[in-house]
Design a protein around this motif. Structure first.
Motif, short mmCIF file in Angstrom:
data_model
loop_
_atom_site.label_atom_id
_atom_site.label_comp_id
_atom_site.label_asym_id
_atom_site.label_seq_id
_atom_site.Cartn_x
_atom_site.Cartn_y
_atom_site.Cartn_z
N ALA A 743 0.82 -1.21 0.00
CA ALA A 743 0.00 0.00 0.00
C ALA A 743 0.86 1.26 0.00
O ALA A 743 0.42 2.31 -0.49
N ASN A 744 2.07 1.17 0.53
CA ASN A 744 2.96 2.32 0.55
C ASN A 744 3.39 2.78 -0.85
O ASN A 744 3.89 3.90 -1.01
N TRP A 745 3.22 1.93 -1.83
CA TRP A 745 3.62 2.29 -3.19
C TRP A 745 2.60 3.21 -3.85
O TRP A 745 2.91 3.87 -4.85
N VAL A 746 1.40 3.26 -3.33
CA VAL A 746 0.34 4.07 -3.93
C VAL A 746 0.56 5.53 -3.55
O VAL A 746 0.61 5.89 -2.38
N GLY A 747 0.72 6.39 -4.57
CA GLY A 747 1.04 7.80 -4.32
C GLY A 747 2.48 8.01 -3.92
O GLY A 747 2.84 9.09 -3.44
N GLY A 748 3.32 6.99 -4.12
CA GLY A 748 4.70 7.05 -3.65
C GLY A 748 5.63 7.82 -4.56
O GLY A 748 5.33 8.08 -5.73
N ALA A 749 6.75 8.18 -4.00
CA ALA A 749 7.82 8.85 -4.75
C ALA A 749 9.16 8.45 -4.14
O ALA A 749 9.31 8.48 -2.92
N PHE A 750 10.08 8.04 -4.99
CA PHE A 750 11.41 7.69 -4.51
C PHE A 750 12.14 8.97 -4.13
O PHE A 750 12.14 9.95 -4.88
N VAL A 751 12.78 8.95 -2.97
CA VAL A 751 13.47 10.13 -2.45
C VAL A 751 14.96 9.83 -2.40
O VAL A 751 15.39 8.87 -1.76
N ASN A 752 15.75 10.65 -3.07
CA ASN A 752 17.21 10.52 -3.09
C ASN A 752 17.84 11.62 -2.25
O ASN A 752 17.36 12.75 -2.23
N ARG A 753 18.93 11.30 -1.60
CA ARG A 753 19.61 12.26 -0.72
C ARG A 753 20.77 12.95 -1.42
O ARG A 753 21.60 13.56 -0.77
N ASP A 754 20.83 12.85 -2.74
CA ASP A 754 21.93 13.46 -3.48
C ASP A 754 21.97 14.98 -3.26
O ASP A 754 20.96 15.62 -2.97
N LYS A 755 23.17 15.52 -3.47
CA LYS A 755 23.34 16.96 -3.45
C LYS A 755 23.68 17.44 -4.87
O LYS A 755 24.09 16.64 -5.72
N LYS A 756 23.49 18.71 -5.09
CA LYS A 756 23.79 19.27 -6.40
C LYS A 756 25.27 19.04 -6.72
O LYS A 756 26.15 19.32 -5.91
N GLY A 757 25.52 18.52 -7.90
CA GLY A 757 26.88 18.22 -8.31
C GLY A 757 27.24 16.75 -8.19
O GLY A 757 28.30 16.33 -8.70
N ASP A 758 26.40 15.96 -7.52
CA ASP A 758 26.67 14.52 -7.47
C ASP A 758 26.46 13.91 -8.85
O ASP A 758 25.64 14.40 -9.64
#
Length: 995
Positions: A743-758
């Motif tokens: 159920a967590n996949w519904v409306g989900g979005a993958f979140v990355n911790r990258d910073k600008k320049g990675d």
């Protein structure tokens, strides 16, 4: 002017006279210490103790003399509740304190360490004036000691003020009964244990460890934390800085590991981290505890330190290291608690200024190894609430009929649960545990019973929780759990396997074709060992005595082969050691490989199947996925763990920026406790594999198979039939966990911790592909909406009873009622599924995600989600008119009628929702109205064409639903137009008024 000078002189003379008089008022030390005996220093090399202590045993009295220069020092008071509690032995916190003398009284002061100024003198002066220290308590000075320091009543300090030190976890119920259990004086610390009568009249032992806060260690340099890699932090606000990036300072918590010889590429440490395995740890498990600790030495070797961690056994029989107290702050212990609770915790104590770890202990409990003993009311809500956000918690507190904690409890406990939820709702973020967490109190499970303890539980860790559930399933039928009798999955696949075997060994011509087939089938099923394919015990009593030669050299550890349970314990220990060396959880670690890859020859025994031991990973029970039974648990630390240690403990600071840029690599993804309530479906506890849908489907195949074996295999001759109920509820737990996970996949979005320049320039937020969301929706529907998903038969239900014991020890269910509450239990899961899919948080996320994608991109929309749910809930009204239906075989079954009533009420609740907190509520309300209008039309049309052919149950149900919808639509126009918005709640026919 002369008069002023004279007045000032008189004033200072008076103050001096008062001070001298105060000192003179103190009785002589000899009088105060009469009948007391000095406690000798427990160190033959040094006769001087950290401070002097005297004991009078007859009435349990202690005196202590603080050092003469006490006012210039900071002290650690380390606390351990060492007996009389389920978690006795777990670190209960620590205080950094100072003493300040006021005439003949001493104040114990907690210095302000969270707000500092490190820059100009003006900032320092301002911060010191504004953010002052806190007085914890004050006590009288009894005398001046032999070395010139103040003498205090130590037992009174520790016992009368136990609540100040320990908080809510200690409450003295009888102050007249106390004793000194032990007192030890060492050159650098003093250890005191006092026995008190705690809550409910139970004896408890409070252990206090006093030591000096050391000056920052030589060679130790604080290392700044970075969000791309997960470490616990020591954090403060620097108000001498004026930019956001500089004001909040975070140092990672780590040990002061240095090379003994810095010129060597691989050198022993100057001071290794030493763990003592407490004598309470069962001998049969000790080598696996050591193995889990030793995993980490490989990571430290990568940064140039060999044997960074050492393991020593405390042993009662030989006397080895028995003089060491686990509560002593100088020693790190692995402690074993026989408390029948399945948990493991790895807290540590750190230097308050630098983040240097000074002391760590690991608590292991027996509960995860024992047969999993749970109460349905406790377990199911915990599984159903996994991943719930503070926003949803707050909403549920106002809509208790949506709350799984309410819906999954027994009717007798509903009022109690609602009261508890109402109390939590008054706390910040509706009582969400992580909202109250800081860098010294990181909790990840608000249901584990540890909230309220005041210690720094570094990842108040429930890694053992899911594992204990998996082991309980395994114990239902060992042969089934280890797939000793796995049926053929695919005839073509079997044929390919046979052909391959023939090509590999043409010398096997003497074997008959039938023997080859038998061998192929056996080879496909007898995969049981994570290292050498040993098999489990046979599947029934008749074959228990028939053991292969391979199994004869296996030790059975509490009913499980050592090759199975041992590595699982080592994995659990490695997880907790990770906490004690500074690492936080990484709940993205399990997304490294697909389930087929995990169960393949390429991974099995050669690679870890997740990226990190800091994840919560369930046991890998294969049924159909992959070609072989892969490792059941982790066999080492993962690639993320090596990378994290390299960041935290490498000696070349210049390499750190480039090292952190590796965060984009698939095996180095990171998400932790606070991420589990967010939109990222991979930041999830207890999920497994790169595509958890594969794992969820595999789990449901096992669930269905287990249910067919409950009566024949799980309940054995002579067993109580209550085991059938217990076994079914275990499978229902797996079903709930799998559905909740997806159920967590519904409306989900993958979140990355990258910073600008990675590298790769990844977006920090990436919407979960629409097809994956649709598959998740369908999985939840298929496994919660339909009768077949529950596998209930009359034969099974008539045997699902409960044990009848007056002592209360035999309750495997929510109540003592002998008949299992079928409809309540099924509706509990169905209503939870509707909450997962239709809560305002989920609907808002779906709505917001539409804006994150281009208009021509495929996306799951709010109308699609609501339509899909409605169509699945009401399939009966779209079918042809029933033929031959009656009240015993209704058109709409009782379980489906309950689901439909629940679904209708959810739409009505959304229609009547008056909430201006988010812009998404208006379209949600409009769409709920549209769904109700369409549903009403379909029901009325169905009644017109088929009413006479319907059974009484279905006809009454549909008529009542149509009437409720009509009333709700009328009320909705009134309610949302403003009338009644500030008045009482509008009730709809059949609705229960909110309490």
């Amino acid at each position: 002017m002369k008069n002023c000078v004279a007045a000032i002189a008189v004033l200072f003379s008076s103050v001096g006279a008062i001070e001298r008089a105060g000192a003179a008022d103190l009785p002589p030390f000899d009088k105060v210490s009469a009948d007391f005996q000095a406690v000798s220093v427990s160190d033959q090399q040094d006769r001087k103790g950290f401070f002097n202590v005297w004991e009078r045993k007859k009435d349990a009295q202690l005196l202590a003399e603080l050092p003469k220069n006490f006012a210039s020092k900071s002290y650690f008071v380390a606390l351990t509740l060492s007996s009389g509690d389920k978690y006795a032995g777990l670190q209960s916190g620590e205080l950094v304190v100072k003493w300040r003398q006021y005439d003949n009284r001493l104040a114990l002061i907690a210095p302000n360490l969270s707000i500092r100024a490190t820059g100009d003198a003006e900032s320092k002066a301002s911060v010191k004036r504004l953010f002052t220290d806190q007085v914890l308590l004050d006590i009288p000075v009894l005398a001046k000691g032999p070395t010139g320091g103040p003498v205090i009543d130590l037992d009174s300090l520790l016992i009368n003020n136990a609540g100040t030190f320990y908080g809510r976890s200690v409450r003295i119920s009888n102050p007249r009964i106390t004793s000194i259990e032990s007192v030890k004086v060492f050159p650098s610390n003093v250890e005191v244990a006092v026995e008190i009568v705690g809550a409910s009249g139970r004896f408890q032992t409070l252990h206090y460890s006093f030591s000096e806060v050391p000056s920052p260690s030589s060679g130790f340099k604080p290392r700044v934390a970075d969000q791309r890699v997960g470490y616990f932090t020591t954090t403060y606000t620097d108000l001498s800085k004026y930019t956001d990036d500089e004001t909040r300072v975070r140092y990672i918590n780590r040990w002061n590991l240095q090379k003994r010889d810095s010129k060597l590429k691989l050198s022993p440490p100057k001071e290794p981290i030493i763990f003592y395995v407490e004598h309470t740890a069962p001998v049969r498990y000790r080598r696996w505890i050591k193995a889990g600790i030793d995993y980490w030495n490989k990571a430290f070797e990568k940064v140039g330190i060999v044997d960074a961690i050492e393991v020593r056994y405390q042993d009662a029989e030989s006397g080895a290291h028995m003089e060491k107290d686990p509560e002593d702050i100088r020693y790190n212990f692995v402690r074993w608690l026989n408390n029948d609770v399945g948990t493991a915790i790895g807290p540590s104590r750190v230097h308050p200024m630098t983040g240097e770890i000074l002391d760590a202990d690991i608590i292991l409990t027996d509960g995860w190894i024992r047969h999993f003993n749970f109460n349905y009311d406790d377990l199911m809500p915990r599984l159903a609430m996994e991943g719930v956000s503070p926003e949803t918690l707050a909403w549920l507190s106002e809509h208790p009929s949506w709350d799984p904690r309410v819906r999954m409890t027994s009717p007798s406990k509903v009022a109690q649960v609602r009261e508890q939820i109402a109390r939590e709702a008054r706390q910040p973020y509706a009582g969400y545990a992580m909202a109250a967490a800081d860098s010294t109190l990181i909790g990840d499970d608000e249901y584990d019973g540890l909230i309220g303890h005041i210690s720094q539980k570094n990842g108040m860790c429930m890694a053992a929780g899911a594992r204990s559930l998996d082991l309980a399933i395994a114990r239902m039928d060992w042969a089934l759990a280890l797939l000793d009798d796995k049926p053929k999955v695919d005839d073509e696949k079997e044929k390919d396997k046979e052909d391959a075997e023939k090509e590999d060994d043409e010398s096997s011509d003497e074997k008959s074709k039938e023997e080859e087939k038998d061998d192929a089938e056996k080879d496909d099923s007898d995969k049981g060992d994570s290292s050498d394919d040993k098999t489990a015990d046979s599947k029934d009593d008749a074959s228990d005595d028939k053991k292969d030669d391979e199994k004869d050299d296996s030790d059975m550890l509490d009913g499980m082969p050592d090759w199975f349970v041992g590595p699982l314990l080592a994995d659990l220990v490695a997880h907790e050691v990770g906490h004690t060396i500074g690492l936080r959880h990484n709940f993205k670690g399990s997304a490294l490989y697909t389930l087929d890859e995990i169960n393949s020859e390429e991974v099995k025994g050669k690679k870890t199947f997740t990226a990190s031991v800091m994840d919560y990973t369930p046991i890998n029970f294969r049924y159909e996925s992959g070609d072989v039974q892969g490792d059941y648990g982790m066999i080492d630390i993962g690639p993320y763990d090596y990378w994290a240690i390299e960041y935290g403990y490498s000696f070349d600071d210049k390499k750190l920026p480039e090292l952190l840029k590796r965060c984009v690599e698939p095996e180095l993804q990171y998400a932790t406790d606070e991420d589990t309530s967010g939109p990222d479906p991979l930041a999830r506890r207890y999920d497994f594999a790169k595509d958890p849908l594969d794992y969820a489907e595999e789990q449901m195949r096992l669930v269905k198979l287990y249910r067919t074996r409950i009566l024949d295999k799980f309940v054995k001759e002579g067993d109580t039939w209550a085991k059938a109920r217990r076994g079914y509820e275990l499978t229902l737990s797996l079903q709930t966990r799998a559905a909740s996970m997806m159920a967590n996949w519904v409306g989900g979005a993958f979140v990355n911790r990258d910073k600008k320049g990675d590298p790769g320039d990844r977006s920090p937020v990436q919407v979960v592909p629409a097809e994956q969301q649709r598959a998740a929706i369908q999985f939840v529907i298929d496994n919660t909406f339909n009768d077949a998903a529950f596998g209930l038969t009359p034969k099974l239900l008539e045997r699902m009873t409960s044990e009848r014991w007056l002592d209360g020890s035999g309750h495997f269910g929510s109540s003592g009622e002998a008949t299992w509450p079928v409809h309540d239990r099924v509706l509990g899961l169905q209503s939870s599924a509707l909450t997962w899919l239709m809560s305002p948080t989920t609907l808002r996320r779906v709505y917001d995600n539409e804006m994150r994608l281009p208009a021509d991109a495929d996306a799951v929309t709010l109308p699609e989600l609501l339509d899909t749910i409605s169509e699945a809930a009401w399939t009966e009204i779209e079918a042809e008119c029933p033929d031959g239906r009656n009240n015993r075989q209704p058109m709409i079954t009782s379980l489906r009628r309950n689901l439909q009533k629940e679904h209708t009420q959810r739409l009505i609740d959304l229609l009547l929702e008056k909430n201006n907190n988010t812009a998404a509520y208006k379209p949600i309300t409009d769409l709920a109205r549209m769904e109700l209008v369409d549903l009403q039309k379909e029901i009325e049309e169905r009644l017109k064409t088929c009413e006479k052919k319907m059974d009484a149950y279905s006809r009454a149900h549909l008529n009542e639903t149509a009437m409720r919808i009509g009333q709700a639509l009328q009320a909705g126009f009134t309610y949302n137009s403003g009338a009644g918005a500030s008045g009482g709640r509008i009730l709809i026919l059949g609705e229960t008024p909110a309490e």
